[in-house]
Scaffold this motif. Structure first.
Motif, short mmCIF file in Angstrom:
data_model
loop_
_atom_site.label_atom_id
_atom_site.label_comp_id
_atom_site.label_asym_id
_atom_site.label_seq_id
_atom_site.Cartn_x
_atom_site.Cartn_y
_atom_site.Cartn_z
N LEU A 176 -17.76 34.60 -24.92
CA LEU A 176 -17.91 35.90 -24.29
C LEU A 176 -16.64 36.70 -24.53
O LEU A 176 -15.54 36.19 -24.34
N SER A 177 -16.79 37.95 -24.93
CA SER A 177 -15.65 38.79 -25.26
C SER A 177 -15.64 40.04 -24.39
O SER A 177 -16.69 40.65 -24.16
N LEU A 178 -14.45 40.41 -23.92
CA LEU A 178 -14.32 41.65 -23.16
C LEU A 178 -14.67 42.86 -24.01
O LEU A 178 -15.08 43.90 -23.49
N ASP A 179 -14.51 42.74 -25.33
CA ASP A 179 -14.89 43.84 -26.22
C ASP A 179 -16.39 44.11 -26.16
O ASP A 179 -16.82 45.25 -26.37
N ASP A 180 -17.17 43.06 -25.87
CA ASP A 180 -18.61 43.23 -25.74
C ASP A 180 -19.01 43.67 -24.33
O ASP A 180 -20.08 44.24 -24.13
N LEU A 181 -18.15 43.36 -23.36
CA LEU A 181 -18.42 43.78 -21.99
C LEU A 181 -18.07 45.25 -21.77
O LEU A 181 -18.79 45.97 -21.06
N VAL A 195 -11.69 33.41 -16.43
CA VAL A 195 -12.24 34.21 -15.34
C VAL A 195 -11.19 35.10 -14.69
O VAL A 195 -11.52 36.18 -14.17
N GLY A 196 -9.92 34.68 -14.70
CA GLY A 196 -8.88 35.55 -14.17
C GLY A 196 -8.75 36.82 -14.97
O GLY A 196 -8.64 37.93 -14.42
N GLU A 197 -8.77 36.69 -16.28
CA GLU A 197 -8.69 37.84 -17.17
C GLU A 197 -9.92 38.73 -17.02
O GLU A 197 -9.83 39.97 -16.99
N ILE A 198 -11.09 38.10 -16.92
CA ILE A 198 -12.33 38.87 -16.76
C ILE A 198 -12.32 39.60 -15.42
O ILE A 198 -12.69 40.78 -15.34
N ALA A 199 -11.87 38.90 -14.34
CA ALA A 199 -11.83 39.53 -13.02
C ALA A 199 -10.90 40.74 -13.01
O ALA A 199 -11.23 41.80 -12.43
N GLU A 200 -9.75 40.63 -13.66
CA GLU A 200 -8.81 41.75 -13.71
C GLU A 200 -9.45 42.95 -14.41
O GLU A 200 -9.33 44.09 -13.96
N PHE A 201 -10.15 42.69 -15.50
CA PHE A 201 -10.83 43.75 -16.26
C PHE A 201 -11.92 44.40 -15.40
O PHE A 201 -12.03 45.63 -15.33
N VAL A 202 -12.72 43.58 -14.74
CA VAL A 202 -13.83 44.09 -13.93
C VAL A 202 -13.30 44.93 -12.77
O VAL A 202 -13.80 46.02 -12.47
N HIS A 203 -12.26 44.42 -12.09
CA HIS A 203 -11.70 45.16 -10.96
C HIS A 203 -11.08 46.48 -11.41
O HIS A 203 -11.17 47.49 -10.69
N ARG A 204 -10.47 46.49 -12.58
CA ARG A 204 -9.87 47.71 -13.10
C ARG A 204 -10.93 48.79 -13.31
O ARG A 204 -10.64 49.99 -13.26
#
Length: 417
Positions: A150-155, A181-190
């Motif tokens: 899973l990539s943040l570029d795709d999210l 998940v820490g990196e994903i959570a930071e991105f989602v919260h931002r």
């Protein structure tokens, strides 16, 4: 964490699991692990000595309430929550996620968006999909076809100002890769949204730290993490207070976590969490740890991770050396970012035939899609009865992996002939 002061004390580990027997090798642990004796002892103690309803003024009822509190405190320790009231008990991860979706409904308006991952178990997709009937839009975060990650570029392109929640697995029960998940959570919260993590395939293998990762909801099954058939959901206290109540009308929003446990939790199974955590803390002490219960649990998981990495590489090396099979997902574990849940297929061989033939060898493995059907469909692996999966935990041994590969060699030669 990968450093450990000494090799895992396997004699102690295996002695704590009465279900382990010399005639069977359990490599289907992602479906359900063996239960540690300490958890069973808590269940027996509750049923024989504390088996009444909580909330009474009399001593035995107070003792029952104390057992439930100890279960919550143990769960708090296990995940590093801020307070025991952030721990919700339920029958399974599937049910807890259905409860969460139902309790979140009052916060959602038509046109709001929830993003789910195509790599997830259906338990973290289906409950959110059912919110479509209330006008909620469901978007799918795809698996990157080139990296099988899973990539943040795709999210990122999926996120809008109407995105309220992102749901993702900590580890796919097919691919075995740990998601950051820490990196994903930071991105989602931002981006102004919240995050819900299905941690079923992660919790048995690595230390959980919900505060370090800053996740909002985190759910896993204790029966896959050395306990009985029950499950645990962490939620940030303020977020749990915002949720709709699922219990009687007089359970107000402030009654956390009770309003999310309709009919009350199963007391003896909740109490068994204390036994699971005690076992992990004792294992940490045997690995040389001192200090708090949480610190000893952390050392235990360091030893578990190091041992499981050896098991993972032992099987992956055998699979990589063959020219008639392929690993589903990554075939290496150089960075230690894989748990020992390994899926694979043999060319032209029915996965079901292999798994059933393995029964005669006293080795338990499984085949299919493991309720991650959307992922298996996306990978094009539905034919031939899906994939084979070997899911190991820390009480498994290198010798058992060798027993497995010897049996696989014989079975595949026979079935393919």
């Amino acid at each position: 964490m990968t450093d450990t002061p000494q090799p895992l004390d396997l004699d102690f580990v295996r002695s704590r699991f009465p279900g382990l027997r010399d005639d069977w090798v359990f490599f289907d642990n992602a479906g359900g692990s063996q239960t540690v004796r300490d958890a069973v002892d808590r269940i027996t103690e509750f049923l024989f000595e504390r088996n009444v309803q909580i909330g009474g003024s009399y001593a035995v009822s107070q003792s029952a309430a104390e057992a439930l509190t100890k279960g919550r405190e143990a769960a708090q320790c296990l995940v590093n929550a801020a307070r025991p009231e952030e721990m919700v008990f339920g029958p399974s991860t599937t049910i807890l996620l259905q409860h969460l979706a139902a309790a979140m409904r009052g916060q959602l308006q038509p046109g709001d968006e929830i993003i789910v991952s195509r790599a997830d178990h259906e338990s973290n997709i289906g409950p959110w999909e059912r919110l479509r009937e209330f006008g909620v839009e469901i978007k799918f975060w795809p698996l990157n076809a080139d990296t099988a990650r899973l990539s943040l570029d795709d999210l990122a392109p999926l996120m809008t100002d109407r995105t309220k929640l992102v749901c993702v697995t900590h580890v796919s029960n097919i691919l075995g890769r740990v998601n950051p998940v820490g990196e994903i959570a930071e991105f989602v919260h931002r981006h102004g949204a919240r995050i819900c993590i299905d941690a079923v395939a992660y919790a048995p293998h690595r230390l959980i730290d919900v505060r370090a990762w800053d996740v909002d909801y985190y759910v896993f099954s204790l029966y896959k993490c050395y306990g009985p058939h029950t499950a645990i959901m962490y939620g940030k206290y303020d977020l749990l207070r915002e949720l709709d109540g699922l219990y009687h009308y007089f359970y107000g929003k402030e009654k956390v976590p009770g309003k999310l446990e309709p009919g009350n939790p199963n007391y003896e199974l909740a109490y068994s969490t204390d036994g699971v955590v005690d076992y992990l803390a004792e294992l940490g002490a045997r690995q040389g740890a001192s200090g708090s219960r949480r610190e000893r649990v952390a050392v235990a998981f360091g030893a578990i991770e190091a041992h499981e990495n050896r098991l993972t590489e032992r099987l992956l090396a055998w699979l990589r050396a063959r020219n008639d099979c392929r690993v589903i997902g990554e075939a290496t574990n150089d960075d230690g970012g894989r748990v020992p849940t390994i899926s694979f297929k043999f060319d032209g061989v029915d996965s079901g035939a292999v798994a059933r033939a393995m029964d005669a060898y006293g080795i338990a493995i499984r085949f299919g899609d493991f309720h991650s059907r959307r992922l298996v469909e996306d990978l094009g692996e539905t034919g031939g009865n899906g994939v084979l999966r070997v899911s190991m935990v820390h009480y498994n041994t290198v010798e058992q992996v060798d027993r497995l590969t010897e049996a696989l060699s014989e079975i595949v030669s026979r079935v393919a002939a």
